[in-house]
Design a protein around this motif. Structure first.
Motif, PDB file in Angstrom:
ATOM      1  N   TRP A   1     -10.152   5.190  25.597  1.00  0.00           N
ATOM      2  CA  TRP A   1      -9.502   4.024  25.018  1.00  0.00           C
ATOM      3  C   TRP A   1     -10.403   3.370  23.980  1.00  0.00           C
ATOM      4  CZ3 TRP A   1      -4.665   2.510  26.938  1.00  0.00           C
ATOM      5  CH2 TRP A   1      -4.269   3.112  28.146  1.00  0.00           C
ATOM      6  N   ARG A   2      -9.767   2.739  22.990  1.00  0.00           N
ATOM      7  CA  ARG A   2     -10.508   1.911  22.047  1.00  0.00           C
ATOM      8  C   ARG A   2      -9.625   0.725  21.682  1.00  0.00           C
ATOM      9  NH1 ARG A   2      -9.892   5.806  16.718  1.00  0.00           N
ATOM     10  NH2 ARG A   2      -7.635   5.492  16.561  1.00  0.00           N
ATOM     11  N   MET A   3     -10.257  -0.278  21.100  1.00  0.00           N
ATOM     12  CA  MET A   3      -9.484  -1.474  20.754  1.00  0.00           C
ATOM     13  C   MET A   3      -9.952  -2.004  19.399  1.00  0.00           C
ATOM     14  SD  MET A   3      -8.318  -4.039  23.604  1.00  0.00           S
ATOM     15  CE  MET A   3      -9.274  -5.478  23.572  1.00  0.00           C
ATOM     16  N   PHE A   4      -8.984  -2.292  18.530  1.00  0.00           N
ATOM     17  CA  PHE A   4      -9.282  -2.918  17.238  1.00  0.00           C
ATOM     18  C   PHE A   4      -8.825  -4.369  17.278  1.00  0.00           C
ATOM     19  CE2 PHE A   4      -8.612   1.539  15.880  1.00  0.00           C
ATOM     20  CZ  PHE A   4      -9.733   1.741  15.094  1.00  0.00           C
ATOM     21  N   GLU A   5      -9.474  -5.219  16.490  1.00  0.00           N
ATOM     22  CA  GLU A   5      -8.923  -6.557  16.298  1.00  0.00           C
ATOM     23  C   GLU A   5      -7.658  -6.414  15.457  1.00  0.00           C
ATOM     24  OE1 GLU A   5     -11.799  -9.339  14.802  1.00  0.00           O
ATOM     25  OE2 GLU A   5     -13.244  -8.692  16.325  1.00  0.00           O
ATOM     26  N   PHE A   6      -6.616  -7.101  15.859  1.00  0.00           N
ATOM     27  CA  PHE A   6      -5.373  -7.092  15.080  1.00  0.00           C
ATOM     28  C   PHE A   6      -5.596  -7.969  13.861  1.00  0.00           C
ATOM     29  CE2 PHE A   6      -1.184  -8.588  13.878  1.00  0.00           C
ATOM     30  CZ  PHE A   6      -0.398  -7.465  14.031  1.00  0.00           C
ATOM     31  N   ILE A   7      -5.211  -7.484  12.689  1.00  0.00           N
ATOM     32  CA  ILE A   7      -5.416  -8.304  11.490  1.00  0.00           C
ATOM     33  C   ILE A   7      -4.145  -9.111  11.253  1.00  0.00           C
ATOM     34  CG2 ILE A   7      -6.163  -8.292   9.085  1.00  0.00           C
ATOM     35  CD1 ILE A   7      -7.293  -5.465   9.606  1.00  0.00           C
ATOM     36  N   GLU A   8      -4.228 -10.401  11.508  1.00  0.00           N
ATOM     37  CA  GLU A   8      -3.051 -11.272  11.392  1.00  0.00           C
ATOM     38  C   GLU A   8      -2.644 -11.424   9.927  1.00  0.00           C
ATOM     39  OE1 GLU A   8      -1.389 -12.205  13.944  1.00  0.00           O
ATOM     40  OE2 GLU A   8      -2.830 -11.894  15.569  1.00  0.00           O
ATOM     41  N   GLY A   9      -1.389 -11.739   9.736  1.00  0.00           N
ATOM     42  CA  GLY A   9      -0.908 -11.993   8.367  1.00  0.00           C
ATOM     43  C   GLY A   9      -0.746 -10.719   7.554  1.00  0.00           C
ATOM     44  N   THR A  10      -0.586  -9.590   8.258  1.00  0.00           N
ATOM     45  CA  THR A  10      -0.420  -8.331   7.534  1.00  0.00           C
ATOM     46  C   THR A  10       0.865  -7.635   7.984  1.00  0.00           C
ATOM     47  OG1 THR A  10      -1.678  -7.117   9.206  1.00  0.00           O
ATOM     48  CG2 THR A  10      -2.890  -7.917   7.286  1.00  0.00           C
ATOM     49  N   ARG A  11       1.286  -6.663   7.215  1.00  0.00           N
ATOM     50  CA  ARG A  11       2.448  -5.878   7.610  1.00  0.00           C
ATOM     51  C   ARG A  11       2.290  -4.434   7.134  1.00  0.00           C
ATOM     52  NH1 ARG A  11       7.877  -6.922   4.466  1.00  0.00           N
ATOM     53  NH2 ARG A  11       8.274  -5.149   5.839  1.00  0.00           N
ATOM     54  N   THR A  12       3.025  -3.549   7.792  1.00  0.00           N
ATOM     55  CA  THR A  12       3.049  -2.160   7.332  1.00  0.00           C
ATOM     56  C   THR A  12       4.483  -1.828   6.922  1.00  0.00           C
ATOM     57  OG1 THR A  12       3.317  -1.493   9.630  1.00  0.00           O
ATOM     58  CG2 THR A  12       1.122  -1.270   8.698  1.00  0.00           C
ATOM     59  N   LEU A  13       4.631  -0.775   6.144  1.00  0.00           N
ATOM     60  CA  LEU A  13       5.956  -0.311   5.710  1.00  0.00           C
ATOM     61  C   LEU A  13       6.147   1.113   6.195  1.00  0.00           C
ATOM     62  CD1 LEU A  13       5.830  -1.385   1.933  1.00  0.00           C
ATOM     63  CD2 LEU A  13       7.004  -2.591   3.790  1.00  0.00           C
ATOM     64  N   HIS A  14       7.381   1.465   6.549  1.00  0.00           N
ATOM     65  CA  HIS A  14       7.631   2.856   6.941  1.00  0.00           C
ATOM     66  C   HIS A  14       8.036   3.705   5.748  1.00  0.00           C
ATOM     67  CE1 HIS A  14       6.976   2.056  11.067  1.00  0.00           C
ATOM     68  NE2 HIS A  14       7.854   1.069  11.061  1.00  0.00           N
ATOM     69  N   GLU A  15       8.532   3.056   4.724  1.00  0.00           N
ATOM     70  CA  GLU A  15       8.891   3.792   3.513  1.00  0.00           C
ATOM     71  C   GLU A  15       8.709   2.854   2.320  1.00  0.00           C
ATOM     72  OE1 GLU A  15      11.846   3.969   6.030  1.00  0.00           O
ATOM     73  OE2 GLU A  15      11.855   1.849   5.618  1.00  0.00           O
ATOM     74  N   VAL A  16       8.519   3.436   1.141  1.00  0.00           N
ATOM     75  CA  VAL A  16       8.400   2.575  -0.031  1.00  0.00           C
ATOM     76  C   VAL A  16       9.786   2.047  -0.392  1.00  0.00           C
ATOM     77  CG1 VAL A  16       6.351   3.760  -0.942  1.00  0.00           C
ATOM     78  CG2 VAL A  16       8.612   4.446  -1.736  1.00  0.00           C
ATOM     79  N   ARG A  17       9.812   0.811  -0.907  1.00  0.00           N
ATOM     80  CA  ARG A  17      11.099   0.210  -1.258  1.00  0.00           C
ATOM     81  C   ARG A  17      11.266   0.098  -2.764  1.00  0.00           C
ATOM     82  NH1 ARG A  17       9.143  -5.013   1.657  1.00  0.00           N
ATOM     83  NH2 ARG A  17       7.612  -4.410   0.075  1.00  0.00           N
ATOM     84  N   SER A  18      10.162   0.201  -3.497  1.00  0.00           N
ATOM     85  CA  SER A  18      10.205  -0.072  -4.930  1.00  0.00           C
ATOM     86  C   SER A  18       9.027   0.609  -5.616  1.00  0.00           C
ATOM     87  CB  SER A  18      10.055  -1.584  -5.138  1.00  0.00           C
ATOM     88  OG  SER A  18       8.783  -1.987  -4.623  1.00  0.00           O
ATOM     89  N   ALA A  19       9.069   0.605  -6.954  1.00  0.00           N
ATOM     90  CA  ALA A  19       7.954   1.167  -7.720  1.00  0.00           C
ATOM     91  C   ALA A  19       6.668   0.397  -7.434  1.00  0.00           C
ATOM     92  CB  ALA A  19       8.281   1.134  -9.214  1.00  0.00           C
ATOM     93  N   ALA A  20       6.801  -0.905  -7.184  1.00  0.00           N
ATOM     94  CA  ALA A  20       5.590  -1.698  -6.889  1.00  0.00           C
ATOM     95  C   ALA A  20       4.933  -1.193  -5.609  1.00  0.00           C
ATOM     96  CB  ALA A  20       5.957  -3.173  -6.768  1.00  0.00           C
ATOM     97  N   ASP A  21       5.742  -0.864  -4.594  1.00  0.00           N
ATOM     98  CA  ASP A  21       5.183  -0.313  -3.349  1.00  0.00           C
ATOM     99  C   ASP A  21       4.485   1.022  -3.613  1.00  0.00           C
ATOM    100  OD1 ASP A  21       6.163  -2.395  -1.814  1.00  0.00           O
ATOM    101  OD2 ASP A  21       7.908  -1.273  -1.067  1.00  0.00           O
ATOM    102  N   ALA A  22       5.138   1.865  -4.410  1.00  0.00           N
ATOM    103  CA  ALA A  22       4.568   3.191  -4.686  1.00  0.00           C
ATOM    104  C   ALA A  22       3.239   3.047  -5.423  1.00  0.00           C
ATOM    105  CB  ALA A  22       5.550   4.021  -5.510  1.00  0.00           C
ATOM    106  N   GLU A  23       3.184   2.115  -6.359  1.00  0.00           N
ATOM    107  CA  GLU A  23       1.940   1.910  -7.102  1.00  0.00           C
ATOM    108  C   GLU A  23       0.831   1.402  -6.165  1.00  0.00           C
ATOM    109  OE1 GLU A  23       2.287  -0.225 -10.741  1.00  0.00           O
ATOM    110  OE2 GLU A  23       0.122  -0.148 -11.099  1.00  0.00           O
ATOM    111  N   ARG A  24       1.201   0.505  -5.249  1.00  0.00           N
ATOM    112  CA  ARG A  24       0.207  -0.009  -4.294  1.00  0.00           C
ATOM    113  C   ARG A  24      -0.297   1.101  -3.376  1.00  0.00           C
ATOM    114  NH1 ARG A  24       4.085  -4.696  -3.476  1.00  0.00           N
ATOM    115  NH2 ARG A  24       3.284  -6.329  -4.845  1.00  0.00           N
ATOM    116  N   LEU A  25       0.624   1.976  -2.970  1.00  0.00           N
ATOM    117  CA  LEU A  25       0.231   3.117  -2.134  1.00  0.00           C
ATOM    118  C   LEU A  25      -0.807   3.970  -2.876  1.00  0.00           C
ATOM    119  CD1 LEU A  25       0.639   5.266   0.183  1.00  0.00           C
ATOM    120  CD2 LEU A  25       2.592   6.114  -1.128  1.00  0.00           C
TER     121      LEU A  25
END
Ligand code: GN1
Ligand code: MG
Length: 361
Positions: A110-134
């Motif tokens: 087992w291991r444990m990370f601190e959860f980084i609050e105020g963040t989110r993940t995406l399962h797929e890109v929604r826009s060109a801006a997302d793709a550029e950030r990726l």
């Protein structure tokens, strides 16, 4: 709350546990969100039970992860990066030892990370801006890893992106057909055989070995919830020597189409050239100066090969009885395979435009 999980969490340096719930999404480890409260302060963590069938050498895995986190933190600190980013990923130490992971029995780590609050993940890109950030996220990651001091990282999963070997494994699973499923997936088997010529294209390319992520998909990028900016990339378990073509190919898997990798409406699984352009612009903007001419020349091929490789891996797992990837419905791996073969087809149809895009960026 499961008392077994509570007893695991209590071995780490955390205060009073108030909640533990499964964190869905990953295909490999079992992950949980842990909430703990101490003196009115609520903190969250990500607890993971490591999959030791997939990662046989947990010591090597955790040594890699700690070195990568330490190096990123140092680089960002030196460049005066915002403190929040330097804290990208933090492992929680155990309370009774100077270690950051717990092996209770041979088969339970087992291991444990601190959860980084105020963040989110995406399962797929929604826009060109997302793709550029990726693209930018993994471009910056490659740049950060470029001066990781020796020794080389451990190879946590041997032959991970050895596509010809994946194909051999696939043929073995077709021949063995342990679940009697091969007869139902003749079309998919034929597709893979017809595209077998893709398999050696990356491993034969004359490109340098670098430290790469090896799972460079949108779901492994952490975004700041309020600004939408990239905070860091996560899932460092397969960071090891490899070529940037593996990562660029993986970025194409999730970055050139707004459908998730298990989308069953295959009409939605089509290359969107504006997404490809944005992804590549983001990537080259951050890592372009690192790349050799041969690496650059192989970016478009990398997309096809790694999407193909993923189709091969999903079909292999389907034929072997869904033992490697977590699935949430019958036929899930087959759906994923069909999705990826559709993307290979679409990438093959649109070969010229992406090549021109790379040349003009
Ligand atoms: C697996 O667990 P997850 O989602 O981070 C897999 C990757 C695949 C990916 C497909 C160790 O990653 O190689 O590309 O699923 N990781 C391993 O989404 O096999
Ligand atoms: Mg992963």
């Amino acid at each position: 709350m499961d008392p077994e999980l509570i007893s695991v969490v209590q071995r780490f340096l955390v205060s009073e546990v108030t909640d533990i719930r499964p964190l869905p999404g990953g295909h490999i480890h079992d992950s949980y969100i842990v909430t703990a409260a101490s003196g009115g302060l609520v903190r969250r963590y990500v607890l993971q039970r490591l999959n030791q069938t997939v990662f046989a050498d947990v010591d090597a895995l955790m040594e890699n992860v700690q070195r990568v986190i330490g190096h990123i933190r140092q680089r960002l600190h030196e460049s005066g990066g915002p403190d929040r980013r330097c804290r990208g990923l933090s492992l929680v130490p155990l309370s009774a030892a100077c270690n950051v992971f717990l092996c209770r029995h041979d088969d339970e780590c087992w291991r444990m990370f601190e959860f980084i609050e105020g963040t989110r993940t995406l399962h797929e890109v929604r826009s060109a801006a997302d793709a550029e950030r990726l693209g930018r996220a993994f471009g910056e990651f490659h740049d950060l890893m470029a001066d990781l001091p020796p020794p080389p990282l451990h190879e946590t999963i041997p032959r991970f992106h050895d596509t010809p070997w994946r194909l051999t494994r696939f043929e073995q699973s077709v021949a063995a057909d342990v679940c009697g499923r091969a007869g139902d997936v003749r079309a998919e088997i034929d597709f893979i055989r017809a595209h077998a010529g893709l398999a050696p294209l990356l491993v034969q390319a004359n490109v340098p070995q670098r430290v790469v992520h090896n799972d460079a998909k949108i779901g492994n990028v952490l975004f700041d919830e309020s600004t939408g900016d990239v905070l860091c990339v996560v899932d460092l378990d397969t960071v090891m020597p490899g070529t940037i073509l593996f990562d660029f190919g993986d970025m194409v898997r999730s970055g050139v189409c707004t459908a998730a990798e298990d989308e069953t409406d295959l009409a939605r699984v089509e290359v969107d050239l504006s997404l490809f352009e944005a992804l590549t612009r983001g990537y080259l903007g951050a890592a372009g100066s690192l790349l050799t001419a041969t690496e650059r020349d192989h970016l478009v091929t990398a997309g096809k090969v790694i999407v193909f490789e993923q189709a091969v891996r999903y079909l292999t797992d389907f034929l072997e009885g869904d033992r490697y990837y977590k699935t949430s419905r019958p036929g899930h791996n087959l759906d994923r395979c069909r999705n990826q073969t559709k993307l290979v087809e679409s990438l093959t149809q649109h070969e010229r435009e992406p090549t021109r895009i790379v040349q003009h960026l």
